[in-house]
Scaffold this motif. Structure first.
Motif, PDB file in Angstrom:
ATOM      1  N   THR A 416      37.495  40.668  36.695  1.00 24.07           N
ATOM      2  CA  THR A 416      38.505  41.013  35.700  1.00 24.07           C
ATOM      3  C   THR A 416      39.403  42.133  36.204  1.00 24.07           C
ATOM      4  OG1 THR A 416      36.989  40.398  33.914  1.00 24.07           O
ATOM      5  CG2 THR A 416      38.863  41.768  33.322  1.00 24.07           C
ATOM      6  N   LEU A 417      38.817  43.162  36.796  1.00 24.95           N
ATOM      7  CA  LEU A 417      39.592  44.274  37.340  1.00 24.95           C
ATOM      8  C   LEU A 417      40.499  43.796  38.469  1.00 24.95           C
ATOM      9  CD1 LEU A 417      40.357  47.216  37.696  1.00 24.95           C
ATOM     10  CD2 LEU A 417      38.220  47.579  38.948  1.00 24.95           C
ATOM     11  N   ARG A 418      39.967  42.969  39.343  1.00 28.86           N
ATOM     12  CA  ARG A 418      40.775  42.433  40.446  1.00 28.86           C
ATOM     13  C   ARG A 418      41.979  41.667  39.911  1.00 28.86           C
ATOM     14  NH1 ARG A 418      38.363  37.377  43.175  1.00 28.86           N
ATOM     15  NH2 ARG A 418      39.373  36.545  41.320  1.00 28.86           N
ATOM     16  N   ASN A 419      41.784  40.860  38.895  1.00 30.86           N
ATOM     17  CA  ASN A 419      42.886  40.079  38.334  1.00 30.86           C
ATOM     18  C   ASN A 419      43.917  40.967  37.639  1.00 30.86           C
ATOM     19  OD1 ASN A 419      41.678  37.754  39.260  1.00 30.86           O
ATOM     20  ND2 ASN A 419      40.676  37.293  37.314  1.00 30.86           N
ATOM     21  N   ASN A 420      43.458  42.074  37.034  1.00 31.09           N
ATOM     22  CA  ASN A 420      44.404  43.001  36.416  1.00 31.09           C
ATOM     23  C   ASN A 420      45.257  43.703  37.463  1.00 31.09           C
ATOM     24  OD1 ASN A 420      44.214  43.534  33.288  1.00 31.09           O
ATOM     25  ND2 ASN A 420      42.150  43.003  33.961  1.00 31.09           N
ATOM     26  N   TRP A 421      44.671  44.020  38.629  1.00 33.07           N
ATOM     27  CA  TRP A 421      45.458  44.571  39.725  1.00 33.07           C
ATOM     28  C   TRP A 421      46.544  43.580  40.140  1.00 33.07           C
ATOM     29  CZ3 TRP A 421      46.394  49.181  41.088  1.00 33.07           C
ATOM     30  CH2 TRP A 421      45.421  50.181  41.116  1.00 33.07           C
ATOM     31  N   LYS A 422      46.193  42.320  40.240  1.00 26.56           N
ATOM     32  CA  LYS A 422      47.170  41.297  40.625  1.00 26.56           C
ATOM     33  C   LYS A 422      48.287  41.193  39.592  1.00 26.56           C
ATOM     34  CE  LYS A 422      43.935  38.332  43.194  1.00 26.56           C
ATOM     35  NZ  LYS A 422      43.347  36.974  43.285  1.00 26.56           N
TER      36      LYS A 422
END
Length: 537
Positions: A416-422
């Motif tokens: 989830t955090l990785r996708n928010n960075w994207k």
């Protein structure tokens, strides 16, 4: 967590929604609350948690109102698009088309003046996540600030999880389970295995934890069969332990759950707990409360907490904010409720129950154990004290309870955090190079929380700081901004006479400003306390 418009999900009753909300809010934060209560004093703690519970309830009603406003906006835009399509395809107008034909400025004429009574525009039928609501009601700067706040909160979540699992493993592996260590407080430099200290053992477990779960950050968890297998295995172990524990400790019949209910996994937000997770929470928390009450009832309680200690207030504030966190998951929780007429009442009852539960858990803890012996993770107080619990299996169950629960959530939150960075760096029409997409983003997601966990395993401080800063943003600032700007945005569209049936009972603008001022005061107070504390050192 911060996505867009997603599938509503399988509908359920309002009562089931109440149960889901209770289990969603009551989590890791509750396990750090007893020590925070003991540090701040029981009178101060009771007063502060009651007030913070009220504040969290208020901002929850703000988010629900903003969700209704977002649904109204989506219906309005969809209607506009249909009219444009109709005007392009034919010159023959229906009666409704004639009535709306003269409308050239859609933002100046209320839609409900035409359609009142036909459609409930504020019905929460589509799940609009907070990120989409921010995009609808905030400007570009506001949207970026929202995602930054979410990212900081998720970093704190991962750091807490990365520290909690190794701490529990270290205490179980290095603790003295011979029933003679109930009054001993270990130091990091104490030996664990021969020349290996407890701190070294903690870092070994953290390294293993990172090597086992960290790689999932580089993949899509929805398509990773190994994560599904790991999640199923962890939850089956938890379910088995919960059944054995409940049967042996309380002699109750445990309901049999289908395996599919324990295998559910949702990526992109913190999903409502499955039946398996609910059972684990009920068994563990109920056991700790009952065991503490039994000891207190026998006049064997060792706790003598202070009435008030202001030095513990900043950390207690962060722990309480973190423990009441649910605002970011409300779209996933409220939207599937089939009958939303009593949502406001049920949310209020939920908060009353949760407040009572937190007070009961924390008060039984601080009067059962000495304040100096309370662990950051409350479950660990039952692993080495046979005066409270003298069944070895149950002591190990409580000691390892956070390990299974948290380990299954860590990869999901990391993705989830990785996708928010994207999302934060995404530009329309642009794509990321393979190295950036598959290596850089996962690394900036995984490395910082693991480094923090290597540097400190003070779980109470991690929870306190995460709640004090990122938690204040998500629980106070963002909901207040959403409801404020949604009202301003929709008033020209729906008109002043339109009634939002999900409108917050705190509808006056005073309450929005009060939340903003409270959030600003809390941030300044916590920051000043940290600076002054470091200066004294």
């Amino acid at each position: 967590m911060a996505g867009g418009i997603t599938e509503t999900g399988e509908p359920y009753s309002a009562f089931v929604g109440l149960v889901y909300m209770f289990n969603l809010i009551v989590g890791t934060g509750a396990l750090t609350m007893p020590r925070a209560f003991a540090t701040a004093g029981w009178v101060v703690s009771l007063s502060l948690i009651s007030f913070l519970g009220f504040m969290s309830y208020m901002t929850t009603t703000f988010v629900i109102e903003a969700m209704a406003a977002a649904n109204a906006q989506l219906r309005w835009k969809r209607r506009e698009q249909e009219e444009i399509d109709d005007s392009d395809s034919t010159s023959d107008y229906s009666d409704d088309d004639v009535m709306n034909r003269g409308r050239s400025a859609p933002e100046t004429k209320p839609i409900l003046s035409v359609q009142r009574g036909q459609v409930d525009h504020f019905d929460i039928a589509e799940r609009v996540e907070m990120g989409q609501m921010a995009s609808m009601f905030f400007n570009k700067v506001g949207v970026n600030m929202f995602y930054i706040c979410i990212i900081v909160y998720l970093y704190g979540d991962l750091a807490i999880y990365a520290a909690a699992v190794p701490i529990s493993l270290m205490e179980v592996a290095c603790g003295n389970h011979s029933c003679s260590a109930g009054s001993v407080k270990y130091n990091d430099t104490d030996p664990c295995w021969g020349s290996v200290t407890r701190k070294d053992a903690y870092r070994v477990f953290l390294s293993v934890f990172t090597l086992l779960l960290g790689p999932f950050t580089f993949f899509n968890a929805q398509k990773t069969k190994y994560l599904q297998i790991l999640t199923s295995l962890m939850r089956w172990i938890e379910l088995t332990c919960s059944r054995v524990t409940a049967a042996s400790c309380f002699s109750i019949e445990i309901q049999s759950y289908r395996s599919a209910e324990c295998d559910k996994i949702v990526v992109g937000r913190r999903d409502v707990p499955t039946s398996c997770t609910m059972m684990q929470l009920r068994v563990a928390f109920t056991m700790m409360i009952i065991l503490a009450l039994i000891r207190i009832g026998k006049s064997s309680g060792e706790g003598h907490p202070p009435v008030a200690s202001l030095s513990g207030v900043p950390n207690l504030f962060g722990v309480c904010v973190y423990s009441f966190m649910c605002q970011h998951s409300l779209p996933s929780l409220v939207t599937p409720i089939s009958d939303k007429k009593r949502v406001g009442t049920l949310v209020f009852l939920d908060y009353v129950l949760i407040l009572g539960f937190y007070v009961l858990l924390s008060f039984t803890a601080i009067f059962c154990f000495k304040s100096s012996l309370l662990h950051d993770m409350y479950t660990l107080n039952f692993t080495d004290n046979c005066n409270v619990l003298n069944v070895p299996f149950l002591r190990y169950f409580l000691g390892l309870f956070p390990v299974f629960t948290i380990s299954t959530n860590f990869p999901i939150i990391a993705v989830t955090l990785r996708n928010n960075w994207k999302t934060l760096f995404h530009r329309d029409g642009g794509t990321y190079p393979w190295v950036v997409d598959r290596v850089v983003f996962p690394l900036i997601t995984l490395v910082p929380p693991i480094v923090v966990a290597f540097c400190t395993h003070n779980l109470e401080s991690l929870v306190g700081i995460t709640g004090s800063y990122a938690g204040t943003g998500i629980q106070y600032i963002v909901p207040a901004c959403l409801v404020y700007y949604s009202r301003r945005h929709l008033e020209p569209v729906v008109g002043r006479d339109a009634v939002n049936k999900h409108q917050s009972p705190f509808r006056h603008a005073f309450w929005v400003w009060f939340v903003w001022l409270w959030a600003a005061f809390c941030l300044m107070f916590v920051t000043a306390n940290i600076i002054l504390t470091d200066t004294k050192k």
